[in-house]
Design a protein around this motif. Structure first.
Motif: not given
Length: 468
Positions: A180, A52, A193-194, A189-190, A265, A168, A56, A165, A267
């Motif tokens: 999410i 992950s 990123i996305f 964090e995701y 997603l 993905i 990033r 997580s 999480c």
């Protein structure tokens, strides 16, 4: 001859398991390590921290490329797919596996690949991939099996548009929009990123603010920059139902809202990997989240059975897990000193990243501690201006009378690196832990570390104004 095959058997080869096994082996103990995957490294190397954070890093490079005027002139403006980005990010995993394997071999640790479960307190059986079984006995067993994403029963994770997580990192398409659910560390964090890849993101948070354990100012900064990056952050939301079909996912919320996106997603929480260990056979039980209770020396309620890492819950950080593994080895080897990992800095790899250590303003206010604040904004730091990393700040909280550093909070590029300078001073005893260190020490110029000097002057000037 000993009645046992091994002195220590460690179940799980993640950060805590590997460090426990190596530390025991270095102290002359016959040590075995059991791992379910064909390759060592645990969830950290294969599904969590390493992949992950590598993802990033790739996304951060893409953002820098798109925003750099020099490259916009000659750049390739084709849309990068998520699988292409994943492929670039995954190149570090084999390097990690090779490193961990070499560490185990060098320390002559016997590795078994398969599913481990207890036969009794001193006997562990391993079922190999081909169905063969291996039985071993040990005086001491360390459970370091880690955790996995929590999956509620009413969400269909077998659907190709529903991810957690872990899964993905296997997504083979590029969604235009993503929901999410869960705005903890992993969700935030995701989300960044996305959003950095240009994907429309709805981030659903069941609480009133993001990452409420952070200093309020840092939490507010994260919320602002996520929204500025295109993330729709929705607080105080809980799901009612999730329905996935061939074209997308619809989530109905208890507030009455219905949201739809190309993918979901999940999480929202993690579960300890204890359900396959046959803990009943040794009289040990996990809580409702699959986690094991331990004392200050990582002992479970069963003699000579220890547990470390994510399987014991908070702080569930790879950095703490390394320390926990070494700490439990000290206990097993009779070096029973203070071993419980504490004063662990947070490292949150959003874009920009966050790191903090010590007290927050809210905590100090509730404890009625007289403190002052020193700030340095990266837009005023020469290195930040040069590198283009001018978003963020360093914040130092210190006692008004003694000038002792009480907390350090950093938001921005390389925050998780910058925090360790302040950590080193905070760990000093007595008067050595003093904000004056940063004004009496020469820092390289230009550096991001220079933010400490600026923040110290800023805070001390506030104190001077109070005394005049």
């Amino acid at each position: 001859m000993s009645e046992f095959n091994f002195d220590v058997v460690v179940i799980g080869s993640g950060p805590s398991g590997e460090s426990a096994a190596i530390s025991c082996a270095k102290n002359g103990m016959r040590t075995a390590l059991i791992e379910t995957r064909p390759q060592v490294g645990g969830n950290c190397a294969h599904k969590g921290t390493i992949p992950s954070k590598s993802l990033r890093h790739v996304v951060k490079q893409i953002i820098r490329f798109k925003n750099e005027a020099l490259f916009r002139v000659v750049g390739d403006h084709r849309r990068l797919t998520f699988p292409q980005v994943l492929e670039a990010a995954s190149r570090v995993i084999p390097k990690q596996v090779e490193m961990h394997s070499a560490n185990l071999n060098r320390n002559r640790i016997q590795l078994y690949v398969g599913e481990a479960y207890f036969k009794d307190q001193n006997t562990v059986e391993v079922t190999m991939a081909d169905g063969a079984k291996e039985t071993m006995t040990a005086r001491t067993v360390v459970i370091a099996t880690g955790s996995r994403p929590y999956r509620p029963a009413d969400v269909d994770f077998n659907h190709p548009r529903v991810y957690d997580s872990d899964t993905i990192l296997e997504m083979a398409h590029t969604p235009l929009s993503l929901i999410i659910y869960g705005a903890g560390v992993i969700g935030c964090e995701y989300a960044s990123i996305f959003a950095g890849l240009g994907i429309k993101v709805d981030l659903l948070n069941s609480r009133e603010r993001l990452l409420s354990f952070l200093d309020d100012e840092i939490s507010d900064a994260l919320s602002y920059h996520l929204r500025e990056g295109g993330v729709m952050v929705r607080h105080n939301e809980e799901y009612e139902s999730v329905k996935a079909d061939a074209s997308g996912v619809t989530i109905t919320l208890k507030s009455g809202k219905r949201l739809r996106a190309d993918a979901l997603l999940w999480c929202n929480g993690r579960t300890g990997n204890t359900d396959q260990l046959n803990l009943d056979s040794i009289g040990l039980s996990a809580d409702h989240r699959g986690q094991l209770a331990v004392d200050e020396n990582y002992r479970t309620e069963i003699e000579d059975i220890y547990a470390v890492g994510d399987v014991i819950g908070w702080p569930s950080l790879a950095s703490a897990s390394f320390d926990q593994g070494r700490g439990v080895a000290k206990v097993i080897c009779g070096q029973d000193t203070e071993v419980f990992a504490k004063d662990v800095p947070t490292g949150i790899y959003t874009l920009p990243e966050i790191s903090s250590l010590g007290k927050t303003e809210r905590e100090l206010t509730s404890q009625k501690v007289p403190y002052e604040v020193g700030r340095a904004f990266f837009k005023h730091v020469a290195r930040g201006q040069i590198s283009g990393e001018d978003v963020g700040m360093l914040k130092i909280l210190f006692h008004v009378d003694t000038l002792e550093i009480l907390g350090i909070h950093c938001f921005g590029a390389e925050a998780s690196e910058i925090i360790h300078i302040g950590q080193a001073i905070m760990k000093q005893q007595g008067e050595a832990n003093n904000i004056n260190y940063f004004v009496s020490t020469t820092f390289n110029y230009p550096t991001m570390a220079e933010a400490y000097r600026q923040a110290a002057f800023n805070g001390l000037n506030r104190v001077k104004r109070m005394t005049h």
